[in-house]
Design a protein around this motif. Structure first.
Motif: not given
Length: 189
Positions: A1-11, A36-41, A138-145
């Motif tokens: 699990v990743i929790s990111t409170s950092l977002g960008y709106s400037i390049q 990509l992280a989500a695709k890796k589970g 509670g449901f480790p057999e399920f994936n992130n999606m």
């Protein structure tokens, strides 16, 4: 699990605002990495941003625009959306934020070790990530999606999502029931 409170709106390259057309989940480096992280589970949560009160750019920040990222908006303890919570949709039409949690008057530990309060989607996001983590345990057999979808389906406005609080405030007991039913059904087959 990743929790990111950092977002960008400037390049980073030139310091200019990221164009809204680039907030499509497939253009910015942050969104590409989060997807990509989500695709890796990995279950990825990202604060949507605190620009809801801005006169011009009230929109989401990246990586909350990622299509596999759970963007988190902020509400108060009564479930009313925080005025500062950024808006969706992403430029490709995704409902954003996906869900919302309390981010107004959140109890926090200050840098001087005193207890205080603070407001922001950065306080809502880790709460939602903690809820998602508990649900997944509670449901480790399920994936992130599957976990993401259960959070969506258990939202307070799941039938009519909007671009202020997404699918709403998830009910963890309802999400648990959704996954339990799915587990029982998949176990029988």
């Amino acid at each position: 699990v990743i929790s990111t409170s950092l977002g960008y709106s400037i390049q980073f390259t030139d310091g200019n605002d990221i164009a809204y057309s680039e907030m499509n989940g497939n253009t910015t480096m942050a969104a590409i990495a989060a997807d990509l992280a989500a695709k890796k589970g990995i279950l990825v949560f990202a604060s949507i941003g605190n620009d809801g009160n801005e006169p011009v750019n009230k929109l989401l920040s990246t990586p909350s625009d990622g299509d596999s990222v759970l963007a988190v908006g902020a509400v108060n303890t009564s479930g009313v959306v925080a005025s500062f919570s950024s808006y969706g949709p992403s430029s490709d039409g995704q409902v954003k934020p996906d869900v919302a949690a309390v981010g107004v008057g959140s109890v926090i530990l200050n840098t001087n070790n005193s207890i205080g309060t603070g407001s922001g989607t950065s306080f809502a996001c880790p709460k939602m990530a903690g809820m998602g983590t508990c649900l997944w345990q509670g449901f480790p057999e399920f994936n992130n999606m599957k976990i993401r979808n259960a959070l969506w389906q258990s939202g307070s406005i799941a039938g009519t999502p909007n671009n202020r609080i997404g699918y709403g405030i998830p009910n963890l007991k309802t999400a648990f029931g959704i996954l339990l039913t799915e587990f029982a059904t998949s176990s029988n087959t």
